[in-house]
Scaffold this active site. Sequence first.
Site, PDB file in Angstrom:
ATOM      1  N   ASN A   1       1.030  -1.517   0.488  1.00 25.07           N
ATOM      2  CA  ASN A   1      -0.246   0.601   0.139  1.00 25.07           C
ATOM      3  C   ASN A   1       0.900   1.298  -0.033  1.00 25.07           C
ATOM      4  OD1 ASN A   1      -0.802   1.916   2.363  1.00 25.07           O
ATOM      5  ND2 ASN A   1       0.190   0.344   2.899  1.00 25.07           N
TER       6      ASN A   1
ATOM      7  N   PHE B   1      -2.338   8.153   3.914  1.00 26.99           N
ATOM      8  CA  PHE B   1      -2.822   8.515   4.919  1.00 26.99           C
ATOM      9  C   PHE B   1      -4.269   9.587   4.794  1.00 26.99           C
ATOM     10  CE2 PHE B   1       1.323   9.669   9.079  1.00 26.99           C
ATOM     11  CZ  PHE B   1       1.068   7.561   8.735  1.00 26.99           C
TER      12      PHE B   1
ATOM     13  N   SER C   1       5.267   5.411   8.884  1.00 27.81           N
ATOM     14  CA  SER C   1       5.270   4.949   7.043  1.00 27.81           C
ATOM     15  C   SER C   1       6.051   5.430   6.462  1.00 27.81           C
ATOM     16  CB  SER C   1       3.492   5.884   7.585  1.00 27.81           C
ATOM     17  OG  SER C   1       2.950   5.761   6.137  1.00 27.81           O
TER      18      SER C   1
ATOM     19  N   ASN D   1       4.674   5.722   3.079  1.00 32.33           N
ATOM     20  CA  ASN D   1       4.553   6.459   1.991  1.00 32.33           C
ATOM     21  C   ASN D   1       4.226   8.031   2.032  1.00 32.33           C
ATOM     22  OD1 ASN D   1       3.949   4.441   0.929  1.00 32.33           O
ATOM     23  ND2 ASN D   1       2.372   3.811   2.469  1.00 32.33           N
ATOM     24  N   THR D   2       4.442   9.054   3.355  1.00 35.14           N
ATOM     25  CA  THR D   2       3.974  10.395   3.833  1.00 35.14           C
ATOM     26  C   THR D   2       6.048  10.897   3.454  1.00 35.14           C
ATOM     27  OG1 THR D   2       3.028  10.187   4.896  1.00 35.14           O
ATOM     28  CG2 THR D   2       4.171  11.818   5.306  1.00 35.14           C
TER      29      THR D   2
ATOM     30  N   LYS E   1       5.108   3.491  17.275  1.00 36.13           N
ATOM     31  CA  LYS E   1       5.113   2.325  16.502  1.00 36.13           C
ATOM     32  C   LYS E   1       6.446   2.764  15.202  1.00 36.13           C
ATOM     33  CE  LYS E   1       2.156   0.361  12.743  1.00 36.13           C
ATOM     34  NZ  LYS E   1       0.972   0.496  12.358  1.00 36.13           N
TER      35      LYS E   1
ATOM     36  N   ASN F   1       5.703  -1.749  11.702  1.00 31.63           N
ATOM     37  CA  ASN F   1       4.701  -1.222   9.841  1.00 31.63           C
ATOM     38  C   ASN F   1       5.188  -2.099   9.113  1.00 31.63           C
ATOM     39  OD1 ASN F   1       3.404   0.577   8.682  1.00 31.63           O
ATOM     40  ND2 ASN F   1       3.452   2.345  10.042  1.00 31.63           N
TER      41      ASN F   1
HETATM   42  C1  FMN Z   1      -4.164  -0.613   3.387  1.00 34.85           C
HETATM   43  C2  FMN Z   1      -2.966  -0.046   4.348  1.00 34.85           C
HETATM   44  C3  FMN Z   1      -3.370   0.734   5.452  1.00 34.85           C
HETATM   45  C4  FMN Z   1      -2.377   0.730   6.479  1.00 34.85           C
HETATM   46  N1  FMN Z   1      -2.786   2.713   7.790  1.00 34.85           N
HETATM   47  C5  FMN Z   1      -2.036   2.318   8.077  1.00 34.85           C
HETATM   48  C6  FMN Z   1      -1.562   3.643   9.018  1.00 34.85           C
HETATM   49  O1  FMN Z   1      -2.952   4.403   8.752  1.00 34.85           O
HETATM   50  N2  FMN Z   1      -0.926   3.643  10.253  1.00 34.85           N
HETATM   51  C7  FMN Z   1      -0.355   2.194  10.929  1.00 34.85           C
HETATM   52  O2  FMN Z   1       0.358   3.049  11.743  1.00 34.85           O
HETATM   53  N3  FMN Z   1      -0.511   1.526  10.061  1.00 34.85           N
HETATM   54  C8  FMN Z   1      -1.184   1.366   8.605  1.00 34.85           C
HETATM   55  N4  FMN Z   1      -0.770   0.279   8.393  1.00 34.85           N
HETATM   56  C9  FMN Z   1       0.429  -0.450   8.970  1.00 34.85           C
HETATM   57  C10 FMN Z   1      -0.488  -2.479   9.381  1.00 34.85           C
HETATM   58  O3  FMN Z   1      -0.915  -1.838  10.713  1.00 34.85           O
HETATM   59  C11 FMN Z   1       0.281  -3.078   9.850  1.00 34.85           C
HETATM   60  O4  FMN Z   1       2.079  -2.243  11.608  1.00 34.85           O
HETATM   61  C12 FMN Z   1       1.372  -3.590   9.199  1.00 34.85           C
HETATM   62  O5  FMN Z   1       0.446  -3.593   7.927  1.00 34.85           O
HETATM   63  C13 FMN Z   1       1.871  -4.938   9.299  1.00 34.85           C
HETATM   64  O6  FMN Z   1       0.807  -5.876   9.415  1.00 34.85           O
HETATM   65  P1  FMN Z   1      -0.134  -6.570   8.724  1.00 34.85           P
HETATM   66  O7  FMN Z   1       1.699  -7.445   8.056  1.00 34.85           O
HETATM   67  O8  FMN Z   1      -0.667  -8.586   9.286  1.00 34.85           O
HETATM   68  O9  FMN Z   1      -0.787  -5.963   8.045  1.00 34.85           O
HETATM   69  C14 FMN Z   1      -1.302   0.032   7.492  1.00 34.85           C
HETATM   70  C15 FMN Z   1      -0.963  -1.707   6.358  1.00 34.85           C
HETATM   71  C16 FMN Z   1      -1.875  -1.990   4.955  1.00 34.85           C
HETATM   72  C17 FMN Z   1      -2.068  -2.815   4.207  1.00 34.85           C
END
Ligand code: FMN
Length: 348
Positions: A110, A114, A172, A174-175, A208, A237
């Site tokens: 992704n 945000f 993140s 992506n910022t 985080k 993350n």
């Molecule tokens: C579509 C998407 C959006 C996410 N948005 C955020 C976010 O806004 N803030 C954040 O701290 N982590 C965000 N994450 C990261 C997840 O919270 C998590 O830390 C990461 O995906 C690893 O866990 P997973 O493998 O179970 O997805 C996002 C992940 C995905 C896939």
Amino acid sequence: MAVWYRAADFFLSRLDAEAAHGLALRALKSGLLPGQRSGDPPSLGVALWGRRLANPIGLAAGFDKNAEVPDALLDLGFGAVEIGSVTPRPQDGNPRPRLFRLSEDRGVINRMGFPGQGLDAVRARLAARPRRGFVGVNVGANKDSADRAADYVACSAALAAYADYLVCNVSSPNTPGLRTLQGRVELSGLLRRVQDAIAAKRVPLVVKIAPDASDDDLDDIVAVCRDLRIDGIIVGNTTLSRPASLRSPRRTEAGGLSGTPLTALATEVLRKTAQRVERQFPLIGAGGVGSGADAYAKIRAGATLVQLYSMLVFEGPPLVGRIKDELLALLARDGFSSVADAVGADLR
Ligand SMILES: Cc1cc2nc3c(=O)[nH]c(=O)nc-3n(C[C@H](O)[C@H](O)[C@H](O)COP(=O)(O)O)c2cc1C
């Protein structure tokens, strides 16, 4: 996979990933999804910051960015739900498409950036809900902000009253530039300002971090968190790395990778973090959790609470109950009478 979800998945997997996410949110709002029918066994309970969670399986940030469905998510059987990331002002995020399923790899990339409705909308929703369960609030910064630390302060101060814990998401990918906030000086400055802003609120404050942190980065991050008596670290993350094993044609998309290709890396960085933290505060493990064995590995590596997001994309809500059943069996197999007994077992 449950029969009802197999039918839903047939349609969802044919949709654009973000459209499918929108439908999932609507289904949760409608109350049509079957919730967990029975309570969790006491051996799955964990103590965290003086509270008791029914189980150690949490929903990670990013699924419910605007706090639209925290209660429906708790009802699916999660022991904790984290909303956000929330930014002070509403923003669109990056252009679509920005969310990709890597089905062959059981992964997700992704680059959302945000997108969100902003602080006021989230605060109104949280203020309107009766407090129940364990709901964390994850905060971030607007892309065009001149003072990023001020954004974390504004969101933390405004939302602390409605949060069971607050998360400063400095990881993140992506910022642009956000991850520089993980540096020793920047992180320390940011966290001090947030601590001052929420001093009267007595809400646990958590950081985080990225699974891409080097050993030196971890030394710095943990030193700052120990020095400031931060309440916890989430590891972590999404990753900017791309394992050579990826097979999906979408593996070259820009953004953060999550799901199965992240599991081993995230658990290893969690373990290294735990070694440095020396049980001074609890850890939350996230990254590629899709089974009881994945959750158990994170607990043994030092996590008190585990979080997941990406594997829900492939398995749907029945995943939560399956992970808990598998975790119970693994605890029993190894002679642990509770989750707490297994936390950090691999560090001893
Ligand atoms: C579509 C998407 C959006 C996410 N948005 C955020 C976010 O806004 N803030 C954040 O701290 N982590 C965000 N994450 C990261 C997840 O919270 C998590 O830390 C990461 O995906 C690893 O866990 P997973 O493998 O179970 O997805 C996002 C992940 C995905 C896939």
